[in-house]
Design a protein around this motif. Structure first.
Motif, PDB file in Angstrom:
ATOM      1  N   GLY A  82      18.656  53.479  19.612  1.00 57.59           N
ATOM      2  CA  GLY A  82      19.732  54.216  18.975  1.00 57.59           C
ATOM      3  C   GLY A  82      19.463  55.663  18.636  1.00 57.59           C
ATOM      4  N   GLY A  83      18.755  56.377  19.508  1.00 59.60           N
ATOM      5  CA  GLY A  83      18.552  57.800  19.293  1.00 59.60           C
ATOM      6  C   GLY A  83      17.234  58.174  18.669  1.00 59.60           C
ATOM      7  N   ARG A  84      16.391  57.190  18.377  1.00 66.57           N
ATOM      8  CA  ARG A  84      15.071  57.512  17.805  1.00 66.57           C
ATOM      9  C   ARG A  84      14.099  57.991  18.874  1.00 66.57           C
ATOM     10  N   LEU A  85      14.386  57.654  20.143  1.00 69.32           N
ATOM     11  CA  LEU A  85      13.649  58.143  21.307  1.00 69.32           C
ATOM     12  C   LEU A  85      14.663  58.589  22.342  1.00 69.32           C
ATOM     13  N   VAL A  86      14.252  59.493  23.234  1.00 70.80           N
ATOM     14  CA  VAL A  86      15.039  59.782  24.423  1.00 70.80           C
ATOM     15  C   VAL A  86      14.146  59.598  25.640  1.00 70.80           C
ATOM     16  N   LEU A  87      14.768  59.385  26.792  1.00 73.59           N
ATOM     17  CA  LEU A  87      14.034  59.115  28.037  1.00 73.59           C
ATOM     18  C   LEU A  87      14.348  60.210  29.046  1.00 73.59           C
ATOM     19  N   ALA A  88      13.318  60.936  29.471  1.00 76.23           N
ATOM     20  CA  ALA A  88      13.454  61.988  30.479  1.00 76.23           C
ATOM     21  C   ALA A  88      12.843  61.487  31.782  1.00 76.23           C
ATOM     22  N   LYS A  89      13.637  61.466  32.845  1.00 79.52           N
ATOM     23  CA  LYS A  89      13.204  60.914  34.125  1.00 79.52           C
ATOM     24  C   LYS A  89      12.809  62.056  35.070  1.00 79.52           C
ATOM     25  N   VAL A  90      11.633  61.927  35.680  1.00 81.32           N
ATOM     26  CA  VAL A  90      11.093  62.953  36.574  1.00 81.32           C
ATOM     27  C   VAL A  90      10.901  62.356  37.962  1.00 81.32           C
ATOM     28  N   ASP A  91      11.655  62.833  38.941  1.00 80.26           N
ATOM     29  CA  ASP A  91      11.454  62.464  40.344  1.00 80.26           C
ATOM     30  C   ASP A  91      10.269  63.282  40.854  1.00 80.26           C
ATOM     31  N   VAL A  92       9.120  62.627  41.077  1.00 80.17           N
ATOM     32  CA  VAL A  92       7.906  63.369  41.405  1.00 80.17           C
ATOM     33  C   VAL A  92       8.004  64.065  42.760  1.00 80.17           C
ATOM     34  N   ASP A  93       8.794  63.521  43.676  1.00 82.76           N
ATOM     35  CA  ASP A  93       8.943  64.161  44.981  1.00 82.76           C
ATOM     36  C   ASP A  93       9.715  65.467  44.864  1.00 82.76           C
ATOM     37  N   ALA A  94      10.706  65.506  43.989  1.00 84.57           N
ATOM     38  CA  ALA A  94      11.543  66.695  43.836  1.00 84.57           C
ATOM     39  C   ALA A  94      10.956  67.698  42.847  1.00 84.57           C
ATOM     40  N   ASN A  95       9.939  67.273  42.081  1.00 87.95           N
ATOM     41  CA  ASN A  95       9.389  68.143  41.035  1.00 87.95           C
ATOM     42  C   ASN A  95       7.862  68.123  41.079  1.00 87.95           C
ATOM     43  N   PRO A  96       7.286  68.725  42.116  1.00 88.82           N
ATOM     44  CA  PRO A  96       5.832  68.665  42.291  1.00 88.82           C
ATOM     45  C   PRO A  96       5.057  69.349  41.174  1.00 88.82           C
ATOM     46  N   GLN A  97       5.657  70.373  40.545  1.00 90.49           N
ATOM     47  CA  GLN A  97       4.953  71.064  39.470  1.00 90.49           C
ATOM     48  C   GLN A  97       4.702  70.115  38.293  1.00 90.49           C
ATOM     49  N   LEU A  98       5.708  69.345  37.942  1.00 87.83           N
ATOM     50  CA  LEU A  98       5.540  68.385  36.858  1.00 87.83           C
ATOM     51  C   LEU A  98       4.581  67.271  37.261  1.00 87.83           C
ATOM     52  N   ALA A  99       4.698  66.791  38.481  1.00 88.36           N
ATOM     53  CA  ALA A  99       3.801  65.733  38.948  1.00 88.36           C
ATOM     54  C   ALA A  99       2.348  66.181  38.858  1.00 88.36           C
ATOM     55  N   GLN A 100       2.098  67.426  39.234  1.00 87.25           N
ATOM     56  CA  GLN A 100       0.734  67.959  39.167  1.00 87.25           C
ATOM     57  C   GLN A 100       0.310  68.156  37.716  1.00 87.25           C
ATOM     58  N   GLY A 101       1.221  68.694  36.894  1.00 87.34           N
ATOM     59  CA  GLY A 101       0.891  68.945  35.499  1.00 87.34           C
ATOM     60  C   GLY A 101       0.539  67.682  34.743  1.00 87.34           C
ATOM     61  N   PHE A 102       1.203  66.570  35.087  1.00 90.79           N
ATOM     62  CA  PHE A 102       0.941  65.297  34.421  1.00 90.79           C
ATOM     63  C   PHE A 102      -0.126  64.476  35.132  1.00 90.79           C
ATOM     64  N   ARG A 103      -0.732  65.027  36.187  1.00 87.73           N
ATOM     65  CA  ARG A 103      -1.801  64.326  36.927  1.00 87.73           C
ATOM     66  C   ARG A 103      -1.343  62.939  37.357  1.00 87.73           C
ATOM     67  N   ALA A 104      -0.172  62.903  37.977  1.00 86.16           N
ATOM     68  CA  ALA A 104       0.425  61.631  38.384  1.00 86.16           C
ATOM     69  C   ALA A 104      -0.246  61.126  39.651  1.00 86.16           C
ATOM     70  N   GLN A 105      -1.335  60.382  39.487  1.00 91.01           N
ATOM     71  CA  GLN A 105      -2.065  59.845  40.635  1.00 91.01           C
ATOM     72  C   GLN A 105      -1.421  58.573  41.164  1.00 91.01           C
ATOM     73  N   SER A 106      -0.652  57.887  40.322  1.00 92.79           N
ATOM     74  CA  SER A 106       0.083  56.709  40.758  1.00 92.79           C
ATOM     75  C   SER A 106       1.340  56.599  39.909  1.00 92.79           C
TER      76      SER A 106
END
Length: 313
Positions: free
Chosen positions: A92-116
């Motif tokens: 009920g608004g205590r958290l929000v969910l931000a979705k990151v498509d790693v293929d479309a956003n390589p900068q974020l994928a690299q910044g978060f060290r998304a190895q899997s």
């Protein structure tokens, strides 16, 4: 791995987001802050891009933001995402969910060290908190999010976003931190880990039973050890020296910071097994330190303790 990290062991500054903080902002209709600026309520679930990430960092100073790193081709992602959306919505608004498509956003994928992927972490007051990777059961998601809310409250992030036009709930009054804890937090925000370590050590000298100070000290010592390290260079050095204690320690530390706790424990246990008995003590001590950092009741710690015991006896 499929079990969650203990959010209580927050790795403040664990992921280098500095390159994303001041990126040029471009219009993104799905981004939550943009929706709020247009006069509408912030949605509980929204997409975020390389260009709009700075807005999400700011939002995390008010309400915890869960980050879901996914891709269209990823089967486990399609299993996990609906679970994340369901649990976030029910809160009920205590958290929000931000979705990151790693293929479309390589900068974020690299910044978060998304190895899997799927890989799930959170942002609290602009700082990353590793949560888990893999498609975990719904109850584990609920447990992790409950701990995340507790952690956010400890850092003063207790806001909510309006749901269905309802006004946001007022944040409860924040209890003041003890002076040495406040000094440590201020030092962490400035990246001065040595000063934070000193503050926590003083707090423990005054009260050896101060569990928060003990946990904070372990976290900051870990961050201090990995500060400025390059993961790829560290992995190469460790591969070249399989029984080099310091080289293996650094990769294990980086894995813990990146949320790959099972990998870190596995590396150190293999090192422990490979070393002569007379040289094992530092590895055991480092394992025990990391066990305390993650939490004694964490499933990964229990498994690693069991294996360590079998190697000892």
């Amino acid at each position: 791995m499929s079990t969650p990290a203990a959010p209580g062991s927050v790795m403040r500054g664990a992921v280098d987001l500095s390159s994303l903080r001041n990126r040029p902002q471009s219009p993104a209709p799905a981004a939550a802050p943009a929706a709020a600026q247009d006069g509408g309520a912030t949605p509980l679930v929204f997409d975020v891009t390389d260009a709009t990430f700075g807005e999400v960092l700011e939002l995390s100073r008010t309400v915890p933001v869960v980050i879901d790193l996914w891709a269209e081709w990823c089967g486990p992602c399609k299993q996990l995402s609906p679970v994340l959306e369901k649990v976030v919505t029910e809160l009920g608004g205590r958290l929000v969910l931000a979705k990151v498509d790693v293929d479309a956003n390589p900068q974020l994928a690299q910044g978060f060290r998304a190895q899997s992927i799927p890989m799930v972490l959170a942002l609290v007051a602009g700082q990353p908190v590793p949560l888990f990777t893999g498609a975990v059961p719904e109850q584990q998601v609920r447990d992790v999010f409950a701990q995340l809310l507790q952690l956010a409250a400890q850092h003063g992030v207790t806001g909510t976003v309006p749901v269905d036009g309802a006004p946001a709930a007022e944040a409860p009054a924040e209890e003041a931190l003890p002076p040495l804890h406040a000094e440590a937090f201020a030092a962490i925000e400035e990246g001065d880990y040595a000063r934070a370590i000193s503050a926590y050590e003083k707090a423990l000298a005054e009260n050896p039973r101060d569990a928060d100070a003990r946990a904070g000290l372990g976290q900051v010592r870990l961050l201090d050890r990995v500060q400025g390290s390059d993961l790829q260079a560290a992995r190469a050095a460790a591969a070249a020296e399989p029984t080099g204690i310091e080289a293996q320690f650094l990769v294990a530390d980086l894995d813990v910071v990146g949320g790959h706790v099972d990998d870190a424990f596995g590396r150190l246990l293999e090192l422990f097994a490979a070393l002569p008995a007379a040289e094992r003590a530092p590895v055991r001590e480092r394992l025990l330190e990391l066990f305390g950092l993650i939490g004694d009741d964490d499933a990964r710690v229990i498994r690693a303790r069991t294996r360590l015991a079998s190697l000892l006896f």
